[in-house]
Design a protein around this motif. Structure first.
Motif, PDB file in Angstrom:
ATOM      1  N   GLY A   1      46.558  21.388  26.025  1.00  0.00           N
ATOM      2  CA  GLY A   1      47.593  20.584  25.368  1.00  0.00           C
ATOM      3  C   GLY A   1      47.008  19.323  24.758  1.00  0.00           C
TER       4      GLY A   1
ATOM      5  N   ALA B   1      45.942  18.791  21.531  1.00  0.00           N
ATOM      6  CA  ALA B   1      46.031  18.577  20.080  1.00  0.00           C
ATOM      7  C   ALA B   1      46.750  17.279  19.756  1.00  0.00           C
TER       8      ALA B   1
ATOM      9  N   GLY C   1      47.142  14.420  25.974  1.00  0.00           N
ATOM     10  CA  GLY C   1      45.925  15.242  26.013  1.00  0.00           C
ATOM     11  C   GLY C   1      44.923  14.801  24.956  1.00  0.00           C
TER      12      GLY C   1
ATOM     13  N   CYS D   1      45.214  28.438  22.273  1.00  0.00           N
ATOM     14  CA  CYS D   1      45.610  29.129  23.503  1.00  0.00           C
ATOM     15  C   CYS D   1      47.026  28.731  23.886  1.00  0.00           C
TER      16      CYS D   1
ATOM     17  N   SER E   1      50.909  29.793  28.551  1.00  0.00           N
ATOM     18  CA  SER E   1      51.864  30.638  29.283  1.00  0.00           C
ATOM     19  C   SER E   1      51.412  32.103  29.271  1.00  0.00           C
TER      20      SER E   1
ATOM     21  N   GLY F   1      52.071  20.749  28.868  1.00  0.00           N
ATOM     22  CA  GLY F   1      53.336  20.777  29.583  1.00  0.00           C
ATOM     23  C   GLY F   1      54.478  20.466  28.647  1.00  0.00           C
ATOM     24  N   ILE F   2      55.642  21.012  28.962  1.00  0.00           N
ATOM     25  CA  ILE F   2      56.830  20.714  28.153  1.00  0.00           C
ATOM     26  C   ILE F   2      57.999  20.395  29.080  1.00  0.00           C
TER      27      ILE F   2
ATOM     28  N   ILE G   1      48.032  17.595  35.740  1.00  0.00           N
ATOM     29  CA  ILE G   1      49.035  16.612  35.335  1.00  0.00           C
ATOM     30  C   ILE G   1      50.401  16.969  35.919  1.00  0.00           C
TER      31      ILE G   1
ATOM     32  N   TYR H   1      62.151  20.932  35.358  1.00  0.00           N
ATOM     33  CA  TYR H   1      60.945  20.141  35.075  1.00  0.00           C
ATOM     34  C   TYR H   1      60.450  19.472  36.365  1.00  0.00           C
TER      35      TYR H   1
ATOM     36  N   ALA I   1      57.545   7.873  32.433  1.00  0.00           N
ATOM     37  CA  ALA I   1      57.861   8.077  31.009  1.00  0.00           C
ATOM     38  C   ALA I   1      56.851   7.355  30.114  1.00  0.00           C
ATOM     39  N   THR I   2      56.287   8.077  29.174  1.00  0.00           N
ATOM     40  CA  THR I   2      55.195   7.580  28.326  1.00  0.00           C
ATOM     41  C   THR I   2      55.505   7.919  26.862  1.00  0.00           C
TER      42      THR I   2
ATOM     43  N   THR J   1      55.314   9.511  23.972  1.00  0.00           N
ATOM     44  CA  THR J   1      54.829  10.677  23.211  1.00  0.00           C
ATOM     45  C   THR J   1      56.054  11.459  22.726  1.00  0.00           C
ATOM     46  N   LYS J   2      55.769  12.576  22.045  1.00  0.00           N
ATOM     47  CA  LYS J   2      56.860  13.437  21.559  1.00  0.00           C
ATOM     48  C   LYS J   2      57.739  13.946  22.704  1.00  0.00           C
ATOM     49  N   LEU J   3      57.135  14.043  23.888  1.00  0.00           N
ATOM     50  CA  LEU J   3      57.886  14.623  25.016  1.00  0.00           C
ATOM     51  C   LEU J   3      59.171  13.843  25.336  1.00  0.00           C
TER      52      LEU J   3
HETATM   53  N1  LIG Z   1      55.218  11.747  28.024  1.00  0.00           N
HETATM   54  C1  LIG Z   1      55.699  11.570  29.246  1.00  0.00           C
HETATM   55  O1  LIG Z   1      56.643  10.790  29.478  1.00  0.00           O
HETATM   56  C2  LIG Z   1      55.095  12.283  30.406  1.00  0.00           C
HETATM   57  C3  LIG Z   1      54.318  13.406  30.250  1.00  0.00           C
HETATM   58  N2  LIG Z   1      53.837  14.053  31.359  1.00  0.00           N
HETATM   59  C4  LIG Z   1      53.068  15.266  31.219  1.00  0.00           C
HETATM   60  O2  LIG Z   1      51.900  15.012  30.466  1.00  0.00           O
HETATM   61  C5  LIG Z   1      51.525  16.197  29.777  1.00  0.00           C
HETATM   62  C6  LIG Z   1      51.337  15.893  28.307  1.00  0.00           C
HETATM   63  O3  LIG Z   1      52.585  15.482  27.807  1.00  0.00           O
HETATM   64  P1  LIG Z   1      52.774  14.692  26.430  1.00  0.00           P
HETATM   65  O4  LIG Z   1      51.479  14.390  25.828  1.00  0.00           O
HETATM   66  O5  LIG Z   1      53.703  13.610  26.729  1.00  0.00           O
HETATM   67  O6  LIG Z   1      53.544  15.790  25.600  1.00  0.00           O
HETATM   68  P2  LIG Z   1      53.475  16.141  24.044  1.00  0.00           P
HETATM   69  O7  LIG Z   1      54.687  16.962  23.803  1.00  0.00           O
HETATM   70  O8  LIG Z   1      53.294  14.901  23.255  1.00  0.00           O
HETATM   71  O9  LIG Z   1      52.156  17.027  23.908  1.00  0.00           O
HETATM   72  C7  LIG Z   1      52.052  18.267  24.536  1.00  0.00           C
HETATM   73  C8  LIG Z   1      50.941  19.076  23.926  1.00  0.00           C
HETATM   74  O10 LIG Z   1      50.929  20.340  24.605  1.00  0.00           O
HETATM   75  C9  LIG Z   1      50.885  21.384  23.642  1.00  0.00           C
HETATM   76  N3  LIG Z   1      51.525  22.584  24.165  1.00  0.00           N
HETATM   77  C10 LIG Z   1      52.850  22.830  24.293  1.00  0.00           C
HETATM   78  N4  LIG Z   1      53.055  24.067  24.743  1.00  0.00           N
HETATM   79  C11 LIG Z   1      51.832  24.625  24.907  1.00  0.00           C
HETATM   80  C12 LIG Z   1      51.387  25.907  25.331  1.00  0.00           C
HETATM   81  N5  LIG Z   1      52.245  26.877  25.659  1.00  0.00           N
HETATM   82  N6  LIG Z   1      50.055  26.151  25.373  1.00  0.00           N
HETATM   83  C13 LIG Z   1      49.179  25.191  25.006  1.00  0.00           C
HETATM   84  N7  LIG Z   1      49.533  23.972  24.580  1.00  0.00           N
HETATM   85  C14 LIG Z   1      50.856  23.686  24.540  1.00  0.00           C
HETATM   86  C15 LIG Z   1      51.619  20.816  22.433  1.00  0.00           C
HETATM   87  O11 LIG Z   1      51.284  21.527  21.252  1.00  0.00           O
HETATM   88  C16 LIG Z   1      51.143  19.376  22.440  1.00  0.00           C
HETATM   89  O12 LIG Z   1      49.941  19.214  21.719  1.00  0.00           O
HETATM   90  C17 LIG Z   1      52.604  17.226  30.082  1.00  0.00           C
HETATM   91  O13 LIG Z   1      52.187  18.038  31.156  1.00  0.00           O
HETATM   92  C18 LIG Z   1      53.789  16.381  30.497  1.00  0.00           C
HETATM   93  O14 LIG Z   1      54.670  17.071  31.333  1.00  0.00           O
HETATM   94  C19 LIG Z   1      54.063  13.605  32.630  1.00  0.00           C
HETATM   95  C20 LIG Z   1      54.814  12.497  32.821  1.00  0.00           C
HETATM   96  C21 LIG Z   1      55.379  11.732  31.749  1.00  0.00           C
END
Ligand SMILES: NC(=O)C1=CN([C@@H]2O[C@H](COP(=O)(O)OP(=O)(O)OC[C@H]3O[C@@H](n4cnc5c(N)ncnc54)[C@H](O)[C@@H]3O)[C@@H](O)[C@H]2O)C=CC1
Ligand SMILES: CCCCC/C=C\C=C\C(=O)C/C=C\C/C=C\CCCC(=O)O
Length: 273
Positions: free
Chosen positions: A16, A18, A22, A67, A70, A97-98, A142, A157, A191-192, A194-196
């Motif tokens: 994750g 890109a 990550g 990749c 899932s 993660g999503i 993570i 989640y 909470a951080t 990002t797009k999430l």
């Molecule tokens: N942003 C937040 O508030 C928080 C995030 N996290 C965790 O941190 C990790 C990263 O999250 P963010 O960067 O915030 O999310 P994001 O949505 O900004 O980035 C997620 C990345 O994972 C990739 N991805 C999604 N589905 C995928 C799949 N099936 N296979 C491979 N890659 C895939 C996406 O293309 C994207 O590049 C996640 O596990 C999330 O649960 C944990 C706590 C807080």
């Protein structure tokens, strides 16, 4: 603990990677001297562009591997490809993660957040373990503050992130490090930015009362990506095998292990066979 761990000359695989957190871990590791970084993601376009940008500064240090975490066959091919390209993987960050607690997506979300992470971890342990000819290494899984809390708006989640933490702590139990030379740890960000954390109303269980949504999300402190990268840096450098780290509200790195161990001690008597 591994004395004086440094990123210098390490080969890293980040899922994750890109975009979002990550991508920030990938850039930080290269900045700190990592030899190679594999940016693993389902989003090929964003991933290839990001790798091209990284390679402008860090000559040929980054590769993109498409990749979907899932899918077991894609994980298998991905891990093989990275080992073939790098020769050795020293650091695995299971970051993909999503948040998607909808009736139609929760199984996929659980596959991504938990099953994919388990699969990558098992492959990395097999590859890295010193007692079977490997060189040891570090695995960071993570999780989230959602894996430490109860939130009825996104229970699936929360469950997947709690599973990540339990899996990590259980796997790490002695003599794991003594046998393998691998440190496996978990990071729990709050909470951080990002797009999430965008469009949350489309990712959580059906909220009949939109006011509840406002109450829940309205006053949340959304921390910077840099704060979480700082915690990743600290735990890679100093974290013990089995340790759990918090990155919340832009506060400095905080180790949660003793708090969680206290919970285990408290209930041990009740659950021991
Ligand atoms: N942003 C937040 O508030 C928080 C995030 N996290 C965790 O941190 C990790 C990263 O999250 P963010 O960067 O915030 O999310 P994001 O949505 O900004 O980035 C997620 C990345 O994972 C990739 N991805 C999604 N589905 C995928 C799949 N099936 N296979 C491979 N890659 C895939 C996406 O293309 C994207 O590049 C996640 O596990 C999330 O649960 C944990 C706590 C807080
Ligand atoms: C509480 C609502 C937070 C909304 C932020 C959106 C996405 C968060 C993604 C995460 O991975 C984790 C961040 C925080 C939520 C988890 C728990 C907070 C509960 C706090 C409490 O119990 O007081």
């Amino acid at each position: 603990m591994t004395a004086q761990w440094e990123a210098k000359n390490k080969n890293c695989l980040i899922t994750g990677a890109a975009s979002g957190l990550g991508a920030a871990y990938a850039e930080a590791l290269l900045k700190e001297g990592a030899k190679k970084v594999a940016v693993v993601d389902i989003d090929e376009n964003t991933g290839q562009n990001f790798v091209a940008k990284l390679n402008e500064t860090y000559k040929n240090a980054a590769i993109f591997v498409k990749c979907d975490v899932s899918k077991e066959s894609e994980i298998e091919n991905c891990f093989k490809t990275v080992v073939k390209e790098f020769g050795r993987v020293d650091v695995l960050i299971n970051n993909a993660g999503i948040m998607s607690d909808l009736e139609t997506t929760w199984r996929l979300a659980t596959d991504i957040n938990y099953q994919g992470l388990v699969s990558f971890t098992l492959k990395a342990v097999k590859h890295m373990r010193k007692d079977e000819g490997g060189a040891g290494g570090v695995i960071v899984n993570i999780s989230s503050t959602a894996g430490l809390s109860k939130v009825n708006t996104f229970p699936i989640y929360c469950g997947s992130k709690a599973a990540v933490r339990y899996f990590t702590q259980s796997l790490a139990m002695p003599p794991f490090f003594e046998d393998t030379g691998i440190r496996v740890m978990a990071l729990c960000p709050g909470a951080t930015a990002t797009k999430l954390v965008e469009n949350l109303d489309k990712k959580v269980v059906d909220m009949k009362n939109s006011k509840m949504m406002e109450e829940l999300f309205g006053n949340v402190h959304i921390q910077s990506v840099e704060s979480t990268v700082a915690v990743m840096h600290k735990m890679l450098k100093d974290g013990n095998n089995g340790s759990i780290w918090l990155s919340n509200k832009d506060q400095p790195p905080y180790e949660l292990t003793s708090h969680i161990d206290k919970f285990f001690t408290d209930v041990e008597e009740l659950v021991s066979p």
